[in-house]
Design a protein around this motif. Sequence first.
Motif, PDB file in Angstrom:
ATOM      1  N   GLY A   1      -0.506  -7.020  21.307  1.00  9.99           N
ATOM      2  CA  GLY A   1      -1.444  -6.922  20.193  1.00  9.99           C
ATOM      3  C   GLY A   1      -2.859  -6.519  20.427  1.00  9.99           C
ATOM      4  N   TYR A   2      -3.611  -6.451  19.840  1.00 11.48           N
ATOM      5  CA  TYR A   2      -5.189  -5.856  19.960  1.00 11.48           C
ATOM      6  C   TYR A   2      -6.132  -7.048  19.896  1.00 11.48           C
ATOM      7  CZ  TYR A   2      -3.005  -1.674  18.862  1.00 11.48           C
ATOM      8  OH  TYR A   2      -2.067  -0.671  18.697  1.00 11.48           O
ATOM      9  N   VAL A   3      -6.782  -7.514  21.043  1.00 12.18           N
ATOM     10  CA  VAL A   3      -7.877  -8.441  21.115  1.00 12.18           C
ATOM     11  C   VAL A   3      -9.176  -7.921  20.661  1.00 12.18           C
ATOM     12  CG1 VAL A   3      -8.817 -10.177  22.590  1.00 12.18           C
ATOM     13  CG2 VAL A   3      -6.189  -9.698  22.861  1.00 12.18           C
ATOM     14  N   LEU A   4      -9.765  -8.557  19.603  1.00 13.95           N
ATOM     15  CA  LEU A   4     -11.026  -8.306  19.185  1.00 13.95           C
ATOM     16  C   LEU A   4     -12.096  -9.090  19.749  1.00 13.95           C
ATOM     17  CD1 LEU A   4     -10.634  -7.006  15.308  1.00 13.95           C
ATOM     18  CD2 LEU A   4     -11.159  -5.598  17.591  1.00 13.95           C
ATOM     19  N   ASP A   5     -13.109  -8.894  20.228  1.00 13.67           N
ATOM     20  CA  ASP A   5     -14.340  -9.803  20.815  1.00 13.67           C
ATOM     21  C   ASP A   5     -14.938 -10.322  19.384  1.00 13.67           C
ATOM     22  OD1 ASP A   5     -14.019  -9.269  23.372  1.00 13.67           O
ATOM     23  OD2 ASP A   5     -15.178  -7.471  23.423  1.00 13.67           O
ATOM     24  N   PRO A   6     -15.641 -11.373  19.666  1.00 17.08           N
ATOM     25  CA  PRO A   6     -16.440 -11.858  18.349  1.00 17.08           C
ATOM     26  C   PRO A   6     -17.047 -10.679  17.620  1.00 17.08           C
ATOM     27  CG  PRO A   6     -16.774 -13.210  20.375  1.00 17.08           C
ATOM     28  CD  PRO A   6     -15.918 -12.074  20.921  1.00 17.08           C
ATOM     29  N   TYR A   7     -16.961 -10.677  16.347  1.00 19.80           N
ATOM     30  CA  TYR A   7     -17.358  -9.795  15.245  1.00 19.80           C
ATOM     31  C   TYR A   7     -17.208  -8.273  15.803  1.00 19.80           C
ATOM     32  CZ  TYR A   7     -19.837 -13.880  14.177  1.00 19.80           C
ATOM     33  OH  TYR A   7     -20.012 -15.372  13.825  1.00 19.80           O
ATOM     34  N   GLY A   8     -16.185  -8.257  16.553  1.00 22.49           N
ATOM     35  CA  GLY A   8     -15.752  -6.564  16.960  1.00 22.49           C
ATOM     36  C   GLY A   8     -15.110  -5.995  16.046  1.00 22.49           C
ATOM     37  N   ARG A   9     -15.084  -4.555  16.114  1.00 18.41           N
ATOM     38  CA  ARG A   9     -14.433  -3.706  15.037  1.00 18.41           C
ATOM     39  C   ARG A   9     -13.579  -2.669  16.094  1.00 18.41           C
ATOM     40  NH1 ARG A   9     -15.524  -1.980   9.699  1.00 18.41           N
ATOM     41  NH2 ARG A   9     -14.972   0.204   9.441  1.00 18.41           N
ATOM     42  N   MET A  10     -12.524  -2.331  15.685  1.00 13.94           N
ATOM     43  CA  MET A  10     -11.656  -1.180  16.128  1.00 13.94           C
ATOM     44  C   MET A  10     -10.894  -0.588  15.287  1.00 13.94           C
ATOM     45  SD  MET A  10      -8.616  -3.113  18.357  1.00 13.94           S
ATOM     46  CE  MET A  10      -8.285  -1.442  19.234  1.00 13.94           C
TER      47      MET A  10
ATOM     48  N   ILE B   1       0.704  -1.114  -0.080  1.00 13.99           N
ATOM     49  CA  ILE B   1       0.038  -0.003   0.079  1.00 13.99           C
ATOM     50  C   ILE B   1       1.006   1.203  -0.004  1.00 13.99           C
ATOM     51  CG2 ILE B   1      -1.742   1.506   1.228  1.00 13.99           C
ATOM     52  CD1 ILE B   1      -3.016  -1.086   2.163  1.00 13.99           C
ATOM     53  N   ALA B   2       0.843   1.965  -1.031  1.00  9.87           N
ATOM     54  CA  ALA B   2       1.533   3.328  -1.200  1.00  9.87           C
ATOM     55  C   ALA B   2       0.983   4.270  -0.147  1.00  9.87           C
ATOM     56  CB  ALA B   2       1.737   3.528  -2.523  1.00  9.87           C
ATOM     57  N   GLY B   3       1.727   5.083   0.529  1.00  8.93           N
ATOM     58  CA  GLY B   3       1.443   6.236   1.373  1.00  8.93           C
ATOM     59  C   GLY B   3       2.351   7.494   1.063  1.00  8.93           C
ATOM     60  N   ARG B   4       1.932   8.521   1.758  1.00  2.41           N
ATOM     61  CA  ARG B   4       2.968   9.641   1.548  1.00  2.41           C
ATOM     62  C   ARG B   4       3.651   9.967   2.744  1.00  2.41           C
ATOM     63  NH1 ARG B   4      -2.269  10.909   0.798  1.00  2.41           N
ATOM     64  NH2 ARG B   4      -2.380  12.240   2.758  1.00  2.41           N
ATOM     65  N   PRO B   5       4.862  10.343   2.755  1.00  2.00           N
ATOM     66  CA  PRO B   5       5.622  10.557   3.796  1.00  2.00           C
ATOM     67  C   PRO B   5       4.903  11.784   4.520  1.00  2.00           C
ATOM     68  CG  PRO B   5       7.037  10.528   1.836  1.00  2.00           C
ATOM     69  CD  PRO B   5       5.499  10.604   1.353  1.00  2.00           C
ATOM     70  N   GLY B   6       4.805  11.327   5.921  1.00  2.67           N
ATOM     71  CA  GLY B   6       4.198  12.452   6.953  1.00  2.67           C
ATOM     72  C   GLY B   6       2.700  12.214   7.294  1.00  2.67           C
ATOM     73  N   ALA B   7       1.887  11.574   6.227  1.00  4.91           N
ATOM     74  CA  ALA B   7       0.556  11.163   6.241  1.00  4.91           C
ATOM     75  C   ALA B   7       0.434  10.229   7.376  1.00  4.91           C
ATOM     76  CB  ALA B   7       0.006  10.800   4.783  1.00  4.91           C
ATOM     77  N   ARG B   8      -0.861  10.281   7.864  1.00  2.69           N
ATOM     78  CA  ARG B   8      -1.307   9.484   8.863  1.00  2.69           C
ATOM     79  C   ARG B   8      -2.456   8.453   8.274  1.00  2.69           C
ATOM     80  NH1 ARG B   8       0.549  10.893  13.740  1.00  2.69           N
ATOM     81  NH2 ARG B   8       1.320  13.229  14.073  1.00  2.69           N
ATOM     82  N   TYR B   9      -2.200   7.298   8.810  1.00  2.00           N
ATOM     83  CA  TYR B   9      -3.320   6.294   8.254  1.00  2.00           C
ATOM     84  C   TYR B   9      -3.521   5.316   9.637  1.00  2.00           C
ATOM     85  CZ  TYR B   9      -0.810   7.683   3.840  1.00  2.00           C
ATOM     86  OH  TYR B   9      -0.411   8.396   2.712  1.00  2.00           O
ATOM     87  N   PRO B  10      -4.728   5.415   9.885  1.00  3.59           N
ATOM     88  CA  PRO B  10      -5.083   4.595  10.919  1.00  3.59           C
ATOM     89  C   PRO B  10      -5.396   3.214  10.350  1.00  3.59           C
ATOM     90  CG  PRO B  10      -6.862   6.271  10.410  1.00  3.59           C
ATOM     91  CD  PRO B  10      -5.627   6.366   9.637  1.00  3.59           C
ATOM     92  N   VAL B  11      -5.620   2.060  11.098  1.00  2.00           N
ATOM     93  CA  VAL B  11      -5.940   0.753  10.617  1.00  2.00           C
ATOM     94  C   VAL B  11      -7.117   0.301  11.165  1.00  2.00           C
ATOM     95  CG1 VAL B  11      -5.236  -1.750  10.687  1.00  2.00           C
ATOM     96  CG2 VAL B  11      -3.450   0.167  10.249  1.00  2.00           C
ATOM     97  N   VAL B  12      -7.813  -0.137  10.420  1.00  2.00           N
ATOM     98  CA  VAL B  12      -9.346  -0.647  10.939  1.00  2.00           C
ATOM     99  C   VAL B  12      -9.190  -2.279  10.719  1.00  2.00           C
ATOM    100  CG1 VAL B  12     -11.925  -0.544  10.700  1.00  2.00           C
ATOM    101  CG2 VAL B  12     -10.362   1.499  10.141  1.00  2.00           C
ATOM    102  N   LEU B  13      -9.651  -2.761  12.186  1.00  4.10           N
ATOM    103  CA  LEU B  13      -9.742  -4.305  11.912  1.00  4.10           C
ATOM    104  C   LEU B  13     -11.199  -4.671  12.438  1.00  4.10           C
ATOM    105  CD1 LEU B  13      -6.641  -4.596  14.692  1.00  4.10           C
ATOM    106  CD2 LEU B  13      -6.532  -4.930  12.106  1.00  4.10           C
ATOM    107  N   ALA B  14     -11.751  -5.652  11.650  1.00  5.71           N
ATOM    108  CA  ALA B  14     -13.075  -6.259  11.839  1.00  5.71           C
ATOM    109  C   ALA B  14     -12.945  -7.552  12.098  1.00  5.71           C
ATOM    110  CB  ALA B  14     -14.041  -5.696  10.641  1.00  5.71           C
ATOM    111  N   ASN B  15     -13.290  -8.020  13.159  1.00  6.72           N
ATOM    112  CA  ASN B  15     -13.259  -9.529  13.499  1.00  6.72           C
ATOM    113  C   ASN B  15     -14.525 -10.216  12.739  1.00  6.72           C
ATOM    114  OD1 ASN B  15     -13.232 -12.205  14.496  1.00  6.72           O
ATOM    115  ND2 ASN B  15     -13.211 -11.526  16.671  1.00  6.72           N
ATOM    116  N   ARG B  16     -14.252 -11.194  11.820  1.00 11.62           N
ATOM    117  CA  ARG B  16     -15.398 -11.811  11.007  1.00 11.62           C
ATOM    118  C   ARG B  16     -16.017 -13.225  11.576  1.00 11.62           C
ATOM    119  NH1 ARG B  16     -13.398 -12.375   5.294  1.00 11.62           N
ATOM    120  NH2 ARG B  16     -15.700 -12.940   4.822  1.00 11.62           N
ATOM    121  N   ILE B  17     -15.127 -13.514  12.815  1.00 11.66           N
ATOM    122  CA  ILE B  17     -15.745 -14.748  13.295  1.00 11.66           C
ATOM    123  C   ILE B  17     -16.394 -14.803  14.729  1.00 11.66           C
ATOM    124  CG2 ILE B  17     -13.956 -16.027  12.055  1.00 11.66           C
ATOM    125  CD1 ILE B  17     -12.229 -16.225  14.654  1.00 11.66           C
ATOM    126  N   GLY B  18     -16.847 -15.608  15.300  1.00 11.11           N
ATOM    127  CA  GLY B  18     -17.565 -15.761  16.664  1.00 11.11           C
ATOM    128  C   GLY B  18     -16.511 -16.239  17.635  1.00 11.11           C
TER     129      GLY B  18
END
Length: 105
Positions: A90-99, A52-69
């Motif tokens: 790391g980041y723990v996601l609850d079932p079907y959680g999103r962060m 994934i190409a980004g720009r120097p100095g730019a900010r890019y959040p990452v969105v995680l979405a758990n697809r399982i139960g």
Amino acid sequence: MLRKAASGVCVALALMFALPAHAIGNLVDVQVIDRSTGEALAPILHDGEWWIAGRPGARYPVVLANRIGARTLNVLNAIAGDTAAWKQRGYVLDPYGRMQVANWR
């Protein structure tokens, strides 16, 4: 199950998105968002690897979405590209959680 989840997400990040950002993995969807436009960045295939190409100095959040139960452990180590390990944080996601992870390296 958590080991499989952590490995799956790490592999997805290390490959930098083998599928469109909204459908990356079987366990967890991962999106890299351009903070200035709010749009998900598109992956680019280069020499058999996805980037994934980004720009120097730019900010890019990452969105995680758990697809399982079940809970998943998600390790974001895209810069180093290391394989996920139990000693890493790391980041723990609850079932079907999103962060959204705003501050990552």
